[in-house]
Design a protein around this motif. Structure first.
Motif, PDB file in Angstrom:
ATOM      1  N   GLU A  28       0.845  -1.186   0.000  1.00 18.33           N
ATOM      2  CA  GLU A  28       0.000   0.000   0.000  1.00 18.33           C
ATOM      3  C   GLU A  28       0.886   1.244   0.000  1.00 18.33           C
ATOM      4  O   GLU A  28       1.999   1.240   0.533  1.00 18.33           O
ATOM      5  N   ARG A  29       0.359   2.290  -0.601  1.00 13.78           N
ATOM      6  CA  ARG A  29       1.045   3.574  -0.569  1.00 13.78           C
ATOM      7  C   ARG A  29       0.786   4.265   0.768  1.00 13.78           C
ATOM      8  O   ARG A  29      -0.159   3.928   1.475  1.00 13.78           O
ATOM      9  N   HIS A  30       1.627   5.244   1.091  1.00 12.72           N
ATOM     10  CA  HIS A  30       1.518   5.958   2.367  1.00 12.72           C
ATOM     11  C   HIS A  30       0.474   7.067   2.225  1.00 12.72           C
ATOM     12  O   HIS A  30       0.774   8.258   2.332  1.00 12.72           O
ATOM     13  N   VAL A  31      -0.767   6.639   1.980  1.00 14.41           N
ATOM     14  CA  VAL A  31      -1.883   7.558   1.786  1.00 14.41           C
ATOM     15  C   VAL A  31      -3.119   6.980   2.471  1.00 14.41           C
ATOM     16  O   VAL A  31      -3.158   5.804   2.830  1.00 14.41           O
ATOM     17  N   GLY A  32      -4.132   7.799   2.617  1.00 15.61           N
ATOM     18  CA  GLY A  32      -5.373   7.355   3.236  1.00 15.61           C
ATOM     19  C   GLY A  32      -6.236   6.539   2.290  1.00 15.61           C
ATOM     20  O   GLY A  32      -6.007   6.524   1.071  1.00 15.61           O
ATOM     21  N   HIS A  77      -9.085  -6.770   4.858  1.00 14.94           N
ATOM     22  CA  HIS A  77      -8.010  -6.420   5.795  1.00 14.94           C
ATOM     23  C   HIS A  77      -7.054  -5.464   5.086  1.00 14.94           C
ATOM     24  O   HIS A  77      -6.161  -5.887   4.355  1.00 14.94           O
ATOM     25  N   ARG A  78      -7.249  -4.174   5.307  1.00 12.64           N
ATOM     26  CA  ARG A  78      -6.434  -3.195   4.592  1.00 12.64           C
ATOM     27  C   ARG A  78      -5.259  -2.722   5.438  1.00 12.64           C
ATOM     28  O   ARG A  78      -5.294  -2.775   6.668  1.00 12.64           O
ATOM     29  N   MET A  79      -4.235  -2.261   4.761  1.00 11.63           N
ATOM     30  CA  MET A  79      -3.102  -1.628   5.422  1.00 11.63           C
ATOM     31  C   MET A  79      -3.464  -0.173   5.723  1.00 11.63           C
ATOM     32  O   MET A  79      -4.049   0.508   4.880  1.00 11.63           O
ATOM     33  N   LYS A  80      -3.116   0.304   6.908  1.00  9.70           N
ATOM     34  CA  LYS A  80      -3.502   1.652   7.338  1.00  9.70           C
ATOM     35  C   LYS A  80      -2.498   2.685   6.822  1.00  9.70           C
ATOM     36  O   LYS A  80      -1.692   3.246   7.573  1.00  9.70           O
ATOM     37  N   GLY A  81      -2.573   2.932   5.517  1.00  7.27           N
ATOM     38  CA  GLY A  81      -1.639   3.865   4.892  1.00  7.27           C
ATOM     39  C   GLY A  81      -1.774   5.290   5.381  1.00  7.27           C
ATOM     40  O   GLY A  81      -0.884   6.112   5.148  1.00  7.27           O
ATOM     41  N   LEU A  91      10.988   7.807  -5.195  1.00 11.25           N
ATOM     42  CA  LEU A  91       9.619   8.317  -5.128  1.00 11.25           C
ATOM     43  C   LEU A  91       9.423   9.272  -3.956  1.00 11.25           C
ATOM     44  O   LEU A  91       8.367   9.877  -3.812  1.00 11.25           O
ATOM     45  N   PHE A  92      10.455   9.404  -3.112  1.00 16.65           N
ATOM     46  CA  PHE A  92      10.439  10.225  -1.910  1.00 16.65           C
ATOM     47  C   PHE A  92       9.201   9.945  -1.062  1.00 16.65           C
ATOM     48  O   PHE A  92       8.451  10.834  -0.681  1.00 16.65           O
ATOM     49  N   THR A  93       9.009   8.674  -0.784  1.00 15.81           N
ATOM     50  CA  THR A  93       7.859   8.289   0.028  1.00 15.81           C
ATOM     51  C   THR A  93       8.085   6.927   0.663  1.00 15.81           C
ATOM     52  O   THR A  93       8.913   6.138   0.180  1.00 15.81           O
ATOM     53  N   ASP A  94       7.356   6.674   1.726  1.00 17.36           N
ATOM     54  CA  ASP A  94       7.317   5.338   2.311  1.00 17.36           C
ATOM     55  C   ASP A  94       6.286   4.491   1.587  1.00 17.36           C
ATOM     56  O   ASP A  94       5.291   5.007   1.050  1.00 17.36           O
ATOM     57  N   ARG A  95       6.488   3.202   1.590  1.00 18.67           N
ATOM     58  CA  ARG A  95       5.488   2.229   1.179  1.00 18.67           C
ATOM     59  C   ARG A  95       5.367   1.205   2.295  1.00 18.67           C
ATOM     60  O   ARG A  95       6.282   1.048   3.121  1.00 18.67           O
ATOM     61  N   ILE A  96       4.284   0.488   2.315  1.00 18.77           N
ATOM     62  CA  ILE A  96       4.068  -0.610   3.251  1.00 18.77           C
ATOM     63  C   ILE A  96       3.927  -1.866   2.404  1.00 18.77           C
ATOM     64  O   ILE A  96       3.157  -1.881   1.437  1.00 18.77           O
ATOM     65  N   SER A 111      -4.516   5.159  -3.514  1.00 17.50           N
ATOM     66  CA  SER A 111      -4.669   4.024  -2.599  1.00 17.50           C
ATOM     67  C   SER A 111      -5.053   2.747  -3.339  1.00 17.50           C
ATOM     68  O   SER A 111      -6.034   2.728  -4.096  1.00 17.50           O
ATOM     69  N   ASN A 112      -4.305   1.687  -3.091  1.00 18.79           N
ATOM     70  CA  ASN A 112      -4.666   0.382  -3.651  1.00 18.79           C
ATOM     71  C   ASN A 112      -6.013  -0.087  -3.095  1.00 18.79           C
ATOM     72  O   ASN A 112      -6.815  -0.692  -3.808  1.00 18.79           O
TER      73      ASN A 112
END
Length: 245
Positions: free
Chosen positions: A68-72, A99-103, A171-176, A78-79
Motif C-alpha cells: 500500500e502507498r503511504h496515503v489514506g 483487511h487493509r493496510m492503514k496507509g 519516489l520520496f515516500t514510504d510504502r508498506i 490508494s490500492n
C-alpha cells in the motif's frame, strides 16, 4: 497474451479456481490483492461478469493487500480505494473479510507492525511461522520491482518480518509491503505484466542472472507453491523463449 484485458480474464479464471479449491480444502480463501491497471480490470470482471461472480465463494473469502502507498483509504493513489471501488463495494463481501493496510498513519512503521499482527491473528501464527496465502497477485515495474520491493531498498533484507515500511528514495515516500518470504510461502504467486516499457526488465528477471538487488521480482520464487506469469505481447517482446504454464 494479446493485452491487459486478455490477461485479466485469464487471471480471473485462475482466481475463481483457486478460490473454489481453497474453500474445499480449508473452508476459506485468502488472497493478497495488488494495485495497478490490469488488476483493476480483473476486479471489475470478478464483480460484474455474471458467470465469474456466481462461481466465487464470496462469504468465505478474505481480502488482504500485498502493499500500500503511504496515503489514506480515500486517496486516488490508494490500492484499497481502487479495489474497493471496482470490486469490494459491489460484492457480498463483509467489512470483516477485508483487511487493509492503514496507509493513513503518519508513521508507516506503525502501519506495518499493525498489519503484521493482523496476519498473525488471522493465520494463527506462532513463533517465526509465515502466513500462507492461497493467492498473491503481483505486478512488475519497469525497473523490475514487485509489491513495494524496490531495487536497493531495505525491504529486500527484512529477515524475520512479514510486513515492513520501505522508504523508496526515488519516489520520496514510504510504502508498506509484505516481504518476499511471505509471498514465496503462498500457494500461488500470479504476476500480471503488460506494456513494452516492461520488456527489458522482464527479460532480465526471467532470462538474466540472479541479481535480486537490481531486479527484486526475482525474489518471488514459491517455496511450496506455483508461480504463474501472465504477460502480454508487448511486455514479452524481448524474451527469447515463450512463456508457458
Amino acid at each position: 497474451m494479446k493485452d491487459g484485458e486478455a490477461i485479466a480474464r485469464r487471471a480471473a479464471e485462475k482466481f475463481v479456481s483457486l478460490a473454489q479449491s481453497a474453500v474445499q480444502r480449508s473452508g476459506s480463501f485468502s488472497v493478497a490483492l495488488a494495485g495497478g491497471s490490469t488488476p483493476k480490470i480483473l476486479y471489475s470482471l470478478l464483480s460484474t461478469d455474471p458467470d465469474l461472480r456466481a462461481r466465487l465463494p464470496w462469504d468465505k473469502m478474505h481480502l488482504f493487500f500485498g502493499d500500500e502507498r503511504h496515503v489514506g483509504p480515500d486517496d486516488s493513489q490508494s490500492n484499497f480505494k481502487m479495489a474497493s471501488e471496482t470490486m469490494i463495494t459491489k460484492t457480498p463481501v463483509n467489512p470483516d473479510q477485508v483487511h487493509r493496510m492503514k496507509g493513513e498513519y503518519p508513521d508507516a512503521e506503525q502501519a506495518a507492525r499493525e498489519y503484521e499482527q493482523v496476519l498473525r491473528a488471522h493465520f494463527r501464527l506462532t513463533g517465526a511461522e509465515l502466513p500462507r496465502f492461497d493467492l498473491v497477485l503481483v505486478g512488475m515495474g519497469d525497473e523490475g520491482h514487485t509489491l513495494s520491493l524496490f531495487p536497493g531498498t531495505r525491504a529486500l533484507h527484512a529477515e524475520g518480518r512479514t510486513v515492513v515500511r520501505n522508504w523508496v528514495g526515488k519516489l520520496f515516500t514510504d510504502r508498506i509491503t509484505i516481504t518476499a518470504p511471505v509471498a514465496c510461502n503462498a500457494t500461488m504467486i500470479l504476476f500480471m505484466v503488460t506494456g513494452k516499457e516492461k520488456a527489458l526488465a522482464l527479460k532480465g528477471v526471467l532470462e538474466g542472472p540472479f541479481e535480486p538487488e537490481q531486479l527484486p521480482s526475482q525474489l518471488l520464487q514459491p517455496t511450496n507453491g506455483e508461480l504463474l506469469w501472465l504477460v502480454d505481447q508487448a511486455a514479452g517482446s524481448m524474451l527469447s523463449t515463450a512463456i508457458r504454464e
